[in-house]
Design a protein around this motif. Structure first.
Motif, mmCIF file in Angstrom:
data_model
loop_
_atom_site.group_PDB
_atom_site.id
_atom_site.type_symbol
_atom_site.label_atom_id
_atom_site.label_comp_id
_atom_site.label_asym_id
_atom_site.label_seq_id
_atom_site.Cartn_x
_atom_site.Cartn_y
_atom_site.Cartn_z
ATOM 1 N N LEU A 185 -2.988 3.523 -1.189
ATOM 2 C CA LEU A 185 -2.001 4.602 -1.232
ATOM 3 C C LEU A 185 -2.046 5.360 -2.550
ATOM 4 O O LEU A 185 -2.335 4.780 -3.607
ATOM 5 C CB LEU A 185 -0.599 4.032 -0.988
ATOM 6 C CG LEU A 185 -0.308 3.707 0.481
ATOM 7 C CD1 LEU A 185 0.847 2.738 0.597
ATOM 8 C CD2 LEU A 185 -0.013 4.986 1.248
ATOM 9 N N LYS A 186 -1.727 6.647 -2.441
ATOM 10 C CA LYS A 186 -1.718 7.544 -3.590
ATOM 11 C C LYS A 186 -0.324 8.150 -3.749
ATOM 12 O O LYS A 186 0.422 8.252 -2.767
ATOM 13 C CB LYS A 186 -2.724 8.678 -3.371
ATOM 14 C CG LYS A 186 -4.145 8.226 -3.073
ATOM 15 C CD LYS A 186 -5.024 9.417 -2.746
ATOM 16 C CE LYS A 186 -6.449 8.988 -2.416
ATOM 17 N NZ LYS A 186 -7.303 10.162 -2.088
ATOM 18 N N PRO A 187 0.028 8.585 -4.939
ATOM 19 C CA PRO A 187 1.340 9.228 -5.107
ATOM 20 C C PRO A 187 1.544 10.408 -4.159
ATOM 21 O O PRO A 187 2.660 10.642 -3.702
ATOM 22 C CB PRO A 187 1.299 9.685 -6.572
ATOM 23 C CG PRO A 187 0.417 8.692 -7.241
ATOM 24 C CD PRO A 187 -0.652 8.382 -6.230
ATOM 25 N N GLU A 188 0.483 11.111 -3.817
ATOM 26 C CA GLU A 188 0.612 12.250 -2.910
ATOM 27 C C GLU A 188 0.862 11.840 -1.463
ATOM 28 O O GLU A 188 1.109 12.700 -0.615
ATOM 29 C CB GLU A 188 -0.618 13.166 -2.983
ATOM 30 C CG GLU A 188 -1.946 12.448 -2.828
ATOM 31 C CD GLU A 188 -2.590 12.124 -4.166
ATOM 32 O OE1 GLU A 188 -1.879 11.660 -5.086
ATOM 33 O OE2 GLU A 188 -3.825 12.314 -4.275
ATOM 34 N N ASP A 189 0.838 10.548 -1.182
ATOM 35 C CA ASP A 189 1.217 10.063 0.147
ATOM 36 C C ASP A 189 2.734 9.910 0.272
ATOM 37 O O ASP A 189 3.241 9.611 1.369
ATOM 38 C CB ASP A 189 0.560 8.712 0.442
ATOM 39 C CG ASP A 189 -0.951 8.811 0.554
ATOM 40 O OD1 ASP A 189 -1.632 7.899 0.026
ATOM 41 O OD2 ASP A 189 -1.446 9.781 1.164
ATOM 42 N N THR A 190 3.450 10.096 -0.819
ATOM 43 C CA THR A 190 4.906 9.993 -0.785
ATOM 44 C C THR A 190 5.495 11.035 0.158
ATOM 45 O O THR A 190 5.219 12.233 0.042
ATOM 46 C CB THR A 190 5.479 10.195 -2.202
ATOM 47 O OG1 THR A 190 5.052 9.119 -3.043
ATOM 48 C CG2 THR A 190 7.000 10.231 -2.168
ATOM 49 N N ALA A 191 6.297 10.555 1.111
ATOM 50 C CA ALA A 191 6.862 11.438 2.130
ATOM 51 C C ALA A 191 7.754 10.616 3.055
ATOM 52 O O ALA A 191 7.756 9.380 3.000
ATOM 53 C CB ALA A 191 5.761 12.105 2.952
ATOM 54 N N VAL A 192 8.485 11.331 3.894
ATOM 55 C CA VAL A 192 9.137 10.682 5.036
ATOM 56 C C VAL A 192 8.132 10.706 6.180
ATOM 57 O O VAL A 192 7.573 11.756 6.497
ATOM 58 C CB VAL A 192 10.433 11.405 5.440
ATOM 59 C CG1 VAL A 192 11.039 10.735 6.673
ATOM 60 C CG2 VAL A 192 11.425 11.403 4.285
ATOM 61 N N TYR A 193 7.910 9.531 6.773
ATOM 62 C CA TYR A 193 6.941 9.405 7.846
ATOM 63 C C TYR A 193 7.668 9.306 9.181
ATOM 64 O O TYR A 193 8.614 8.528 9.326
ATOM 65 C CB TYR A 193 6.060 8.178 7.621
ATOM 66 C CG TYR A 193 5.002 8.407 6.574
ATOM 67 C CD1 TYR A 193 5.351 8.510 5.222
ATOM 68 C CD2 TYR A 193 3.654 8.533 6.915
ATOM 69 C CE1 TYR A 193 4.383 8.738 4.253
ATOM 70 C CE2 TYR A 193 2.689 8.756 5.950
ATOM 71 C CZ TYR A 193 3.056 8.867 4.629
ATOM 72 O OH TYR A 193 2.094 9.084 3.674
ATOM 73 N N TYR A 194 7.188 10.098 10.140
ATOM 74 C CA TYR A 194 7.795 10.165 11.460
ATOM 75 C C TYR A 194 6.769 9.786 12.529
ATOM 76 O O TYR A 194 5.601 10.123 12.413
ATOM 77 C CB TYR A 194 8.260 11.589 11.771
ATOM 78 C CG TYR A 194 9.274 12.157 10.822
ATOM 79 C CD1 TYR A 194 8.882 12.815 9.663
ATOM 80 C CD2 TYR A 194 10.637 12.058 11.094
ATOM 81 C CE1 TYR A 194 9.812 13.355 8.788
ATOM 82 C CE2 TYR A 194 11.577 12.594 10.235
ATOM 83 C CZ TYR A 194 11.155 13.241 9.086
ATOM 84 O OH TYR A 194 12.084 13.778 8.229
#
Length: 122
Positions: A86-95
């Protein structure tokens, strides 16, 4: 209509792994193609991965290819997203999302869950 509930999000350091799960109810799960999307703060929702009802067809966004794996267990009415490196740019709400075809669910059409937060620290 299928009801979807995501779980498994959390905080992880860069380079780590998380496994998201989406539980479906309400209709025959095996008839639905499933997908994962994500939405980062200030950005539009984007496609991450999709899988056909049989599991024989998968599709990934270029940004996650080789790091994320989508899978499903129709007997348990669940779909999973294994996220590695995982990378910091993977930070998100996942649906997670469901529709009768991969092409439709990939376009964001169909049923949606409420989302689960993934935060990757650097």
């Amino acid at each position: 209509q299928v009801h979807l509930v995501e779980s498994g999000g959390g905080l992880v350091q860069a380079g780590g792994s998380l496994r998201l799960s989406c539980a479906a109810s309400g209709r025959t799960f095996g008839g639905y193609a499933m997908a994962w999307f994500r939405q980062a703060p200030g950005k539009e929702r984007e496609f991450v991965a999709a899988i056909s009802w049989s599991g024989g067809i998968t599709d990934y966004a270029d940004s996650v290819k080789g790091r994320f794996t989508i899978s499903r267990e129709n007997a348990k009415n669940t779909v999973a997203l294994q996220m590695n490196r995982l990378k910091p740019e993977d930070t998100a709400v996942y649906y997670c999302a469901a529709n009768t075809s991969v092409s439709s669910v990939r376009r964001g059409l169909g049923s949606w869950g409420q989302g689960t937060q993934v935060t990757v620290s650097s």
